[in-house]
Motif scaffolding. Sequence first.
Motif, PDB file in Angstrom:
ATOM      1  N   ASN A  89       7.007  61.861 108.992  1.00 44.72           N
ATOM      2  CA  ASN A  89       5.586  61.929 108.619  1.00 44.72           C
ATOM      3  C   ASN A  89       4.771  60.841 109.312  1.00 44.72           C
ATOM      4  N   HIS A  90       5.300  59.633 109.329  1.00 44.52           N
ATOM      5  CA  HIS A  90       4.564  58.529 109.951  1.00 44.52           C
ATOM      6  C   HIS A  90       4.507  58.671 111.469  1.00 44.52           C
ATOM      7  N   ALA A  91       5.516  59.306 112.052  1.00 42.88           N
ATOM      8  CA  ALA A  91       5.472  59.554 113.494  1.00 42.88           C
ATOM      9  C   ALA A  91       4.324  60.502 113.831  1.00 42.88           C
ATOM     10  N   VAL A  92       4.158  61.557 113.017  1.00 46.89           N
ATOM     11  CA  VAL A  92       3.053  62.487 113.221  1.00 46.89           C
ATOM     12  C   VAL A  92       1.717  61.769 113.041  1.00 46.89           C
ATOM     13  N   LEU A  93       1.609  60.997 111.972  1.00 48.66           N
ATOM     14  CA  LEU A  93       0.349  60.311 111.674  1.00 48.66           C
ATOM     15  C   LEU A  93      -0.013  59.312 112.779  1.00 48.66           C
ATOM     16  N   SER A  94       0.961  58.613 113.311  1.00 48.38           N
ATOM     17  CA  SER A  94       0.677  57.624 114.359  1.00 48.38           C
ATOM     18  C   SER A  94       0.172  58.303 115.628  1.00 48.38           C
TER      19      SER A  94
ATOM     20  N   LYS B  81      -7.247  59.408 117.591  1.00 51.94           N
ATOM     21  CA  LYS B  81      -8.404  59.492 116.690  1.00 51.94           C
ATOM     22  C   LYS B  81      -8.653  60.930 116.241  1.00 51.94           C
ATOM     23  N   ALA B  82      -7.554  61.652 116.008  1.00 51.95           N
ATOM     24  CA  ALA B  82      -7.613  63.065 115.612  1.00 51.95           C
ATOM     25  C   ALA B  82      -7.687  63.183 114.102  1.00 51.95           C
ATOM     26  N   THR B  83      -8.505  64.110 113.623  1.00 52.48           N
ATOM     27  CA  THR B  83      -8.640  64.338 112.177  1.00 52.48           C
ATOM     28  C   THR B  83      -8.381  65.793 111.787  1.00 52.48           C
ATOM     29  N   ARG B  84      -8.166  66.666 112.788  1.00 57.32           N
ATOM     30  CA  ARG B  84      -7.968  68.086 112.489  1.00 57.32           C
ATOM     31  C   ARG B  84      -6.737  68.606 113.227  1.00 57.32           C
ATOM     32  N   LEU B  85      -5.826  69.174 112.461  1.00 58.14           N
ATOM     33  CA  LEU B  85      -4.579  69.687 113.026  1.00 58.14           C
ATOM     34  C   LEU B  85      -4.389  71.138 112.601  1.00 58.14           C
ATOM     35  N   VAL B  86      -4.020  71.998 113.545  1.00 62.49           N
ATOM     36  CA  VAL B  86      -3.635  73.375 113.220  1.00 62.49           C
ATOM     37  C   VAL B  86      -2.146  73.507 113.494  1.00 62.49           C
ATOM     38  N   LYS B  87      -1.443  74.137 112.579  1.00 64.83           N
ATOM     39  CA  LYS B  87       0.003  74.196 112.751  1.00 64.83           C
ATOM     40  C   LYS B  87       0.547  75.599 112.548  1.00 64.83           C
TER      41      LYS B  87
ATOM     42  N   LEU C 130       4.979  67.422 104.924  1.00 70.12           N
ATOM     43  CA  LEU C 130       3.982  66.930 105.875  1.00 70.12           C
ATOM     44  C   LEU C 130       2.544  67.214 105.442  1.00 70.12           C
ATOM     45  N   GLU C 131       2.264  68.429 104.993  1.00 76.49           N
ATOM     46  CA  GLU C 131       0.878  68.800 104.688  1.00 76.49           C
ATOM     47  C   GLU C 131       0.242  67.893 103.634  1.00 76.49           C
ATOM     48  N   PRO C 132       0.854  67.710 102.452  1.00 82.53           N
ATOM     49  CA  PRO C 132       0.224  66.798 101.478  1.00 82.53           C
ATOM     50  C   PRO C 132       0.125  65.362 101.989  1.00 82.53           C
ATOM     51  N   PHE C 133       1.097  64.936 102.790  1.00 79.47           N
ATOM     52  CA  PHE C 133       1.051  63.579 103.346  1.00 79.47           C
ATOM     53  C   PHE C 133      -0.168  63.411 104.245  1.00 79.47           C
ATOM     54  N   LEU C 134      -0.423  64.400 105.111  1.00 78.46           N
ATOM     55  CA  LEU C 134      -1.572  64.297 106.016  1.00 78.46           C
ATOM     56  C   LEU C 134      -2.886  64.346 105.248  1.00 78.46           C
ATOM     57  N   HIS C 135      -2.966  65.209 104.233  1.00 74.79           N
ATOM     58  CA  HIS C 135      -4.192  65.287 103.435  1.00 74.79           C
ATOM     59  C   HIS C 135      -4.478  63.959 102.736  1.00 74.79           C
ATOM     60  N   GLN C 136      -3.427  63.301 102.262  1.00 79.00           N
ATOM     61  CA  GLN C 136      -3.607  62.003 101.619  1.00 79.00           C
ATOM     62  C   GLN C 136      -4.129  60.956 102.592  1.00 79.00           C
ATOM     63  N   ASN C 137      -3.905  61.199 103.882  1.00 82.20           N
ATOM     64  CA  ASN C 137      -4.336  60.244 104.903  1.00 82.20           C
ATOM     65  C   ASN C 137      -5.549  60.738 105.681  1.00 82.20           C
TER      66      ASN C 137
ATOM     67  N   GLU D  99      -7.166  66.904 108.156  1.00 82.59           N
ATOM     68  CA  GLU D  99      -7.221  68.327 107.802  1.00 82.59           C
ATOM     69  C   GLU D  99      -6.054  69.041 108.490  1.00 82.59           C
ATOM     70  N   CYS D 100      -5.192  69.650 107.702  1.00 89.07           N
ATOM     71  CA  CYS D 100      -3.988  70.303 108.232  1.00 89.07           C
ATOM     72  C   CYS D 100      -4.018  71.768 107.805  1.00 89.07           C
ATOM     73  N   LEU D 101      -4.255  72.659 108.751  1.00 90.26           N
ATOM     74  CA  LEU D 101      -4.410  74.080 108.430  1.00 90.26           C
ATOM     75  C   LEU D 101      -3.176  74.874 108.848  1.00 90.26           C
ATOM     76  N   GLU D 102      -2.609  75.596 107.895  1.00 93.03           N
ATOM     77  CA  GLU D 102      -1.521  76.531 108.200  1.00 93.03           C
ATOM     78  C   GLU D 102      -2.118  77.776 108.841  1.00 93.03           C
ATOM     79  N   THR D 103      -1.565  78.208 109.984  1.00 96.37           N
ATOM     80  CA  THR D 103      -2.133  79.354 110.683  1.00 96.37           C
ATOM     81  C   THR D 103      -1.264  80.602 110.597  1.00 96.37           C
ATOM     82  N   ASP D 104      -0.020  80.480 110.197  1.00 95.12           N
ATOM     83  CA  ASP D 104       0.768  81.667 109.862  1.00 95.12           C
ATOM     84  C   ASP D 104       0.129  82.298 108.629  1.00 95.12           C
ATOM     85  N   LEU D 105      -0.091  83.613 108.642  1.00 94.16           N
ATOM     86  CA  LEU D 105      -0.853  84.239 107.558  1.00 94.16           C
ATOM     87  C   LEU D 105      -0.220  83.986 106.199  1.00 94.16           C
ATOM     88  N   GLY D 106       1.095  84.142 106.112  1.00 89.63           N
ATOM     89  CA  GLY D 106       1.757  83.902 104.833  1.00 89.63           C
ATOM     90  C   GLY D 106       1.630  82.462 104.381  1.00 89.63           C
ATOM     91  N   GLU D 107       1.840  81.529 105.299  1.00 86.99           N
ATOM     92  CA  GLU D 107       1.726  80.111 104.956  1.00 86.99           C
ATOM     93  C   GLU D 107       0.281  79.750 104.605  1.00 86.99           C
TER      94      GLU D 107
END
Length: 473
Positions: free
Chosen positions: A91-96, A102-108, A119-126, A129-137
């Motif tokens: 998680n910290h590797a992704v955040l770093s 200086k990114a604030t928006r991630l699509v995954k 990962l998703e709740p961790f990024l939101h806490q920091n 914005e972390c958006l799931e793009t698979d329709l089910g997710e």
Amino acid sequence: MPMSHKSIDQFAADLRPETQRSVYESAKNTQEKRGPLLQAHFPEPDHLRQLAGQIKQHVIENLDTYLPAVEAQLRAHGAQVHWATNAEAANHAVLSILRARKATRLVKAKTMVSEEIGLEPFLHQNGIECLETDLGEFIVQIDHDRPSHIVRPIIHKNRREVAESFEKHGLGAYNDDPTVITRRAREFMRQKYLAADVGMTGANFVVAESGRLVVVTNEGNSRFCLAATKCHIALVGIEKILPRDRDLGLFLNLLARSATAQQLTVYTEFIRGPKAPAQVDGPEEMHVIFVDNGRTEVLASDCREILRCIRCGACLNVCPVYRQAGGHAYRAVYPGPIGSVLSPLLAGEHFAELADLPKASSLCGACNEVCPVNIPIPDLLLKLRNKNKLAHGPSSGTPPMGAWSLLASQPFAWKTSLKLGGLGVGIACHLPRVLKIAPLRNWDDHRTLPPWRGGAFRKWFKNRPSPPDVAKK
């Protein structure tokens, strides 16, 4: 959605009939299509399963050779490689990486490793914005739900529930037409892709020979995640390696047929690094984070074969327990037979909290028969059951079986018990309550013995007429 603390049988008993029906029908239909499709193109699919299993077993037993080889190939093609020993480090590797840009928006795109590390709740806490793009997710995300299947995250939902979710979250008036639902999701996500700073994927396979990451999807959303963003992050479990490019012909065919009963998934991407100077589109920067998170401990155990898993979900689709209980009953990221082995192992020091999962199996062996990499799941379940028994003693809910073992191993006593027939069953049903034997009574509270219908075969076999002599020619 908080994880249930109920045992699997209790969870299944309380499951809404509509939810149970959604899980059962979807799993059953996929499994029924898988077999004929596999047989139609490969007359001896067991040979392929065995070969695939041998290749994966070779890899996991030689990770000390393959991981450095993969790293060298990736770096040679311009990718940056990171190593994460656990979920926190990943998680910290992704955040770093995000903060450095200086990114604030991630699509995954869909990645089970990101579910595994939270990962998703961790990024939101920091503040990311972390958006799931698979329709089910995506539907799971907006509902604050959890995936219930490795391949189909919303197998537990029907289209009416999805339409209600879209209406509730302002994605359009109620309409349960799948085409309308898909179009609305596409329209919502298109602007998110264009506005995102970073795109994330997992990897189904990583080839040591060439350093290629292979990502397979049916929606094409992983391509959209990478097309407009300037940075690509790939989260990869350390066991996802294949030795050679030629191995992909075997594994891609087995994966598609086992996961979704398709000859090949709709989109198959081969990614070697960031875009070349001559390329117009694509990420300028690529990071690959190899995640351990308990895998080396699994490798050191007597259950290392579970690391062959390619996350196809075939064992879930065929499992009678999963079909009745659904994925949420397993209280972990990985459900079904594969989860009953992998989840307790990855839990490490919290093994005891999931030690009941290996008992949620009839040991029918169907999971092993459909596994495209020939994992001996029933054998591993028995090993984990024994591990828990040695560590904690017999379960309080399991009656002692010593008397049964003695009875079943003595021919005279066994034949006598068979002659008792219905009387024996009646005693078995009522004795625990009469004598107030707690383990037997607790076991009996959740089980109903079927009516006695035995005893006739041995009598028939003993008194059957002798077969006529075969006339000599």
